[in-house]
Design a protein around this motif. Structure first.
Motif, PDB file in Angstrom:
ATOM      1  N   VAL A  32      25.096  -4.942 -11.515  1.00  0.00           N
ATOM      2  CA  VAL A  32      25.136  -4.350 -10.180  1.00  0.00           C
ATOM      3  C   VAL A  32      23.915  -4.796  -9.386  1.00  0.00           C
ATOM      4  O   VAL A  32      22.778  -4.690  -9.870  1.00  0.00           O
ATOM      5  CB  VAL A  32      25.195  -2.810 -10.255  1.00  0.00           C
ATOM      6  CG1 VAL A  32      25.186  -2.196  -8.857  1.00  0.00           C
ATOM      7  CG2 VAL A  32      26.440  -2.365 -11.033  1.00  0.00           C
ATOM      8  N   PHE A  33      24.174  -5.271  -8.176  1.00  0.00           N
ATOM      9  CA  PHE A  33      23.114  -5.694  -7.268  1.00  0.00           C
ATOM     10  C   PHE A  33      23.272  -4.963  -5.938  1.00  0.00           C
ATOM     11  O   PHE A  33      24.364  -4.908  -5.379  1.00  0.00           O
ATOM     12  CB  PHE A  33      23.184  -7.203  -7.009  1.00  0.00           C
ATOM     13  CG  PHE A  33      22.945  -8.028  -8.232  1.00  0.00           C
ATOM     14  CD1 PHE A  33      21.666  -8.432  -8.576  1.00  0.00           C
ATOM     15  CD2 PHE A  33      24.001  -8.397  -9.051  1.00  0.00           C
ATOM     16  CE1 PHE A  33      21.445  -9.187  -9.719  1.00  0.00           C
ATOM     17  CE2 PHE A  33      23.793  -9.155 -10.187  1.00  0.00           C
ATOM     18  CZ  PHE A  33      22.503  -9.549 -10.523  1.00  0.00           C
ATOM     19  N   PRO A  59      29.393 -16.891 -11.399  1.00  0.00           N
ATOM     20  CA  PRO A  59      29.766 -17.969 -12.319  1.00  0.00           C
ATOM     21  C   PRO A  59      30.706 -17.544 -13.447  1.00  0.00           C
ATOM     22  O   PRO A  59      31.388 -18.386 -14.018  1.00  0.00           O
ATOM     23  CB  PRO A  59      28.440 -18.458 -12.888  1.00  0.00           C
ATOM     24  CG  PRO A  59      27.367 -17.677 -12.265  1.00  0.00           C
ATOM     25  CD  PRO A  59      27.951 -16.666 -11.351  1.00  0.00           C
ATOM     26  N   VAL A  60      30.764 -16.264 -13.774  1.00  0.00           N
ATOM     27  CA  VAL A  60      31.666 -15.781 -14.819  1.00  0.00           C
ATOM     28  C   VAL A  60      32.954 -15.228 -14.209  1.00  0.00           C
ATOM     29  O   VAL A  60      34.048 -15.573 -14.613  1.00  0.00           O
ATOM     30  CB  VAL A  60      30.979 -14.703 -15.699  1.00  0.00           C
ATOM     31  CG1 VAL A  60      31.967 -14.103 -16.682  1.00  0.00           C
ATOM     32  CG2 VAL A  60      29.787 -15.305 -16.433  1.00  0.00           C
ATOM     33  N   GLY A  61      32.834 -14.366 -13.208  1.00  0.00           N
ATOM     34  CA  GLY A  61      33.985 -13.706 -12.610  1.00  0.00           C
ATOM     35  C   GLY A  61      34.719 -14.522 -11.575  1.00  0.00           C
ATOM     36  O   GLY A  61      35.810 -14.167 -11.152  1.00  0.00           O
ATOM     37  N   SER A  88      24.136  -2.187   0.948  1.00  0.00           N
ATOM     38  CA  SER A  88      25.423  -2.220   0.281  1.00  0.00           C
ATOM     39  C   SER A  88      25.211  -2.771  -1.121  1.00  0.00           C
ATOM     40  O   SER A  88      24.067  -2.930  -1.556  1.00  0.00           O
ATOM     41  CB  SER A  88      26.417  -3.066   1.084  1.00  0.00           C
ATOM     42  OG  SER A  88      27.734  -2.856   0.597  1.00  0.00           O
ATOM     43  N   PHE A  89      26.281  -3.063  -1.827  1.00  0.00           N
ATOM     44  CA  PHE A  89      26.136  -3.559  -3.196  1.00  0.00           C
ATOM     45  C   PHE A  89      27.292  -4.473  -3.555  1.00  0.00           C
ATOM     46  O   PHE A  89      28.316  -4.517  -2.874  1.00  0.00           O
ATOM     47  CB  PHE A  89      26.064  -2.392  -4.182  1.00  0.00           C
ATOM     48  CG  PHE A  89      27.389  -1.709  -4.398  1.00  0.00           C
ATOM     49  CD1 PHE A  89      28.184  -2.041  -5.483  1.00  0.00           C
ATOM     50  CD2 PHE A  89      27.849  -0.747  -3.509  1.00  0.00           C
ATOM     51  CE1 PHE A  89      29.417  -1.425  -5.673  1.00  0.00           C
ATOM     52  CE2 PHE A  89      29.075  -0.123  -3.689  1.00  0.00           C
ATOM     53  CZ  PHE A  89      29.852  -0.464  -4.778  1.00  0.00           C
ATOM     54  N   THR A  90      27.099  -5.196  -4.644  1.00  0.00           N
ATOM     55  CA  THR A  90      28.164  -6.000  -5.225  1.00  0.00           C
ATOM     56  C   THR A  90      28.012  -5.949  -6.733  1.00  0.00           C
ATOM     57  O   THR A  90      26.926  -5.674  -7.253  1.00  0.00           O
ATOM     58  CB  THR A  90      28.134  -7.455  -4.704  1.00  0.00           C
ATOM     59  OG1 THR A  90      29.343  -8.117  -5.077  1.00  0.00           O
ATOM     60  CG2 THR A  90      26.934  -8.231  -5.235  1.00  0.00           C
ATOM     61  N   VAL A  91      29.097  -6.214  -7.429  1.00  0.00           N
ATOM     62  CA  VAL A  91      29.093  -6.210  -8.893  1.00  0.00           C
ATOM     63  C   VAL A  91      29.545  -7.583  -9.370  1.00  0.00           C
ATOM     64  O   VAL A  91      30.581  -8.089  -8.946  1.00  0.00           O
ATOM     65  CB  VAL A  91      30.045  -5.123  -9.451  1.00  0.00           C
ATOM     66  CG1 VAL A  91      30.058  -5.149 -10.972  1.00  0.00           C
ATOM     67  CG2 VAL A  91      29.655  -3.750  -8.921  1.00  0.00           C
ATOM     68  N   LEU A  92      28.729  -8.181 -10.236  1.00  0.00           N
ATOM     69  CA  LEU A  92      29.060  -9.474 -10.835  1.00  0.00           C
ATOM     70  C   LEU A  92      29.326  -9.301 -12.319  1.00  0.00           C
ATOM     71  O   LEU A  92      28.876  -8.337 -12.934  1.00  0.00           O
ATOM     72  CB  LEU A  92      27.898 -10.462 -10.658  1.00  0.00           C
ATOM     73  CG  LEU A  92      27.427 -10.799  -9.255  1.00  0.00           C
ATOM     74  CD1 LEU A  92      26.322 -11.862  -9.332  1.00  0.00           C
ATOM     75  CD2 LEU A  92      28.550 -11.273  -8.371  1.00  0.00           C
ATOM     76  N   ARG A  93      30.024 -10.278 -12.884  1.00  0.00           N
ATOM     77  CA  ARG A  93      30.200 -10.321 -14.341  1.00  0.00           C
ATOM     78  C   ARG A  93      29.132 -11.199 -14.981  1.00  0.00           C
ATOM     79  O   ARG A  93      29.005 -11.220 -16.194  1.00  0.00           O
ATOM     80  CB  ARG A  93      31.597 -10.824 -14.680  1.00  0.00           C
ATOM     81  CG  ARG A  93      32.682  -9.818 -14.262  1.00  0.00           C
ATOM     82  CD  ARG A  93      34.068 -10.301 -14.595  1.00  0.00           C
ATOM     83  NE  ARG A  93      34.191 -10.796 -15.955  1.00  0.00           N
ATOM     84  CZ  ARG A  93      34.577 -10.083 -17.003  1.00  0.00           C
ATOM     85  NH1 ARG A  93      34.888  -8.812 -16.848  1.00  0.00           N
ATOM     86  NH2 ARG A  93      34.675 -10.617 -18.206  1.00  0.00           N
ATOM     87  N   ALA A  94      28.372 -11.915 -14.169  1.00  0.00           N
ATOM     88  CA  ALA A  94      27.291 -12.773 -14.647  1.00  0.00           C
ATOM     89  C   ALA A  94      25.942 -12.153 -14.259  1.00  0.00           C
ATOM     90  O   ALA A  94      25.868 -11.413 -13.277  1.00  0.00           O
ATOM     91  CB  ALA A  94      27.398 -14.160 -14.030  1.00  0.00           C
ATOM     92  N   ARG A 123      19.781 -12.143  -9.058  1.00  0.00           N
ATOM     93  CA  ARG A 123      19.199 -12.463 -10.368  1.00  0.00           C
ATOM     94  C   ARG A 123      18.734 -11.175 -11.038  1.00  0.00           C
ATOM     95  O   ARG A 123      18.157 -10.313 -10.369  1.00  0.00           O
ATOM     96  CB  ARG A 123      17.981 -13.384 -10.215  1.00  0.00           C
ATOM     97  CG  ARG A 123      18.256 -14.697  -9.534  1.00  0.00           C
ATOM     98  CD  ARG A 123      18.746 -15.718 -10.538  1.00  0.00           C
ATOM     99  NE  ARG A 123      18.901 -17.025  -9.962  1.00  0.00           N
ATOM    100  CZ  ARG A 123      20.066 -17.552  -9.605  1.00  0.00           C
ATOM    101  NH1 ARG A 123      21.168 -16.874  -9.735  1.00  0.00           N
ATOM    102  NH2 ARG A 123      20.152 -18.765  -9.108  1.00  0.00           N
ATOM    103  N   ILE A 124      18.956 -11.061 -12.342  1.00  0.00           N
ATOM    104  CA  ILE A 124      18.473  -9.869 -13.020  1.00  0.00           C
ATOM    105  C   ILE A 124      16.948  -9.889 -13.158  1.00  0.00           C
ATOM    106  O   ILE A 124      16.334  -8.848 -13.280  1.00  0.00           O
ATOM    107  CB  ILE A 124      19.148  -9.632 -14.389  1.00  0.00           C
ATOM    108  CG1 ILE A 124      18.874 -10.778 -15.357  1.00  0.00           C
ATOM    109  CG2 ILE A 124      20.634  -9.430 -14.213  1.00  0.00           C
ATOM    110  CD1 ILE A 124      19.319 -10.474 -16.775  1.00  0.00           C
ATOM    111  N   HIS A 125      16.362 -11.070 -13.118  1.00  0.00           N
ATOM    112  CA  HIS A 125      14.904 -11.206 -13.157  1.00  0.00           C
ATOM    113  C   HIS A 125      14.473 -12.027 -11.962  1.00  0.00           C
ATOM    114  O   HIS A 125      15.114 -13.034 -11.649  1.00  0.00           O
ATOM    115  CB  HIS A 125      14.447 -11.911 -14.439  1.00  0.00           C
ATOM    116  CG  HIS A 125      14.862 -11.196 -15.689  1.00  0.00           C
ATOM    117  ND1 HIS A 125      14.353  -9.976 -16.053  1.00  0.00           N
ATOM    118  CD2 HIS A 125      15.764 -11.519 -16.642  1.00  0.00           C
ATOM    119  CE1 HIS A 125      14.908  -9.584 -17.191  1.00  0.00           C
ATOM    120  NE2 HIS A 125      15.774 -10.505 -17.556  1.00  0.00           N
ATOM    121  N   ALA A 126      13.400 -11.616 -11.295  1.00  0.00           N
ATOM    122  CA  ALA A 126      12.887 -12.381 -10.144  1.00  0.00           C
ATOM    123  C   ALA A 126      12.458 -13.756 -10.613  1.00  0.00           C
ATOM    124  O   ALA A 126      11.866 -13.910 -11.673  1.00  0.00           O
ATOM    125  CB  ALA A 126      11.712 -11.656  -9.500  1.00  0.00           C
TER     126      ALA A 126
END
Length: 127
Positions: A32-33, A59-61, A88-94, A123-126
């Protein structure tokens, strides 16, 4: 803090994404971002945000497009020197990806134009 921005016809759009680990689950996978958007009218004429179109790269979804009227249920009029902000937000599978797109604005004289939303990295990490 990483901030992405772009200006079109006096409208400056800034985006700042954040990873939300407490709502994410790599086992699913679900990442989740949240993104904070700031729209600044640096021009001399008001502009109303009518429409949005987002391109989301996962890249996955797989890639997707989202479009619709306004943002978060509003079609804000941004006067010269004013700022409109929303989240707002978005959900990725990657665990990484990116978003970009454009907003359609209308001037008081009826003229419309597209303002670019800068590509911003998810990115999950900066980096």
């Amino acid at each position: 803090m990483i901030l992405f921005y772009r200006s079109t016809q006096g409208i400056r759009i800034s985006a700042q994404p954040f990873f939300v680990p407490e709502q994410s689950d790599p086992e699913e996978p679900r990442y989740v971002f949240v993104y904070h958007v700031r729209i600044e009218n640096q021009g001399e004429t008001a502009a109303r945000l009518l429409w949005r179109r987002w391109y989301i790269h996962d890249p996955v979804g797989g890639d997707s497009e989202v479009e619709g009227e306004g943002v978060v249920g509003e079609q804000p009029l941004v006067e010269p020197g004013e700022v409109y902000e929303y989240q707002s937000f978005t959900v990725l599978r990657a665990p990484n990806g990116f978003m970009e797109g454009h907003y359609q604005f209308q001037r008081p004289d009826g003229a419309t134009f597209d303002a670019a939303i800068p590509r911003f990295l998810l990115r999950i990490h900066a980096a």
